[in-house]
Write an enzyme that holds these catalytic residues in place. Sequence first.
Site, PDB file in Angstrom:
ATOM      1  CB  THR A   7      66.694  20.201 -37.312  1.00 15.90           C
ATOM      2  OG1 THR A   7      67.381  19.135 -36.751  1.00 15.90           O
ATOM      3  CG2 THR A   7      65.509  19.682 -38.042  1.00 15.90           C
ATOM      4  CE  LYS A  39      69.064  16.580 -37.756  1.00 16.10           C
ATOM      5  NZ  LYS A  39      69.505  17.917 -38.111  1.00 16.10           N
ATOM      6  N   GLY A  51      59.041  13.939 -39.248  1.00 14.76           N
ATOM      7  CA  GLY A  51      60.320  14.618 -39.100  1.00 14.76           C
ATOM      8  C   GLY A  51      60.275  15.451 -37.831  1.00 14.76           C
ATOM      9  CB  SER A 130      67.658  26.447 -36.739  1.00  9.56           C
ATOM     10  OG  SER A 130      68.297  25.408 -37.440  1.00  9.56           O
TER      11      SER A 130
END
Length: 183
Positions: A7, A39, A51, A130
């Site tokens: 993500t 997401k 999100g 990430s």
Amino acid sequence: MQRIRSTTILAVRHKGEVVMAGDGQVSLGQTVIKHQARKVRRLHHDKVITGFAGSTADAFTLYDRLEQKLEQFNGSLMRAAVELAKDWRTDKMLRRLEAMMIAVDSKYSLLLSGSGDVIESDSGILAVGSGGAFAQAAATALIAHSALDAEAVAREAMKIAASICVYTNDNLIVEKLLAAPQG
């Protein structure tokens, strides 16, 4: 058990709009197991966009809790976020959730975490996951050095993050709201 990594979620408030973009990749270790996860989603009569980064099951729990708080506080995102963060930090079950969330409405862009944080962006840009730092840096530069609107900034910044972060792809979900007038 391998930890799921995935993500990049990015929120950009710029030129009278607020946009949230999220990639679709879900990875398990070094393997991509899903390319088009959703997401980013709308809550409370489509007036709030959220999100998440982290565990999917945990995110659904947080979406449900935030929706309940929004109903309880008549759609006030700030109030709902503060109350959710309190619950998240103090509730025995919620404390174990592994996720971070961004929530935006026409007035506020907020980052929520399990440590009780409710952080409002100074710049109008928030990112988690990430590839969040890459997307945030790219969006900051694009706003400063281009005439792009909020959606174009978010899309280009996510494209940059996807080219750097192995846990981020360029299958985007993008949602947009009009921002409340300043002043």
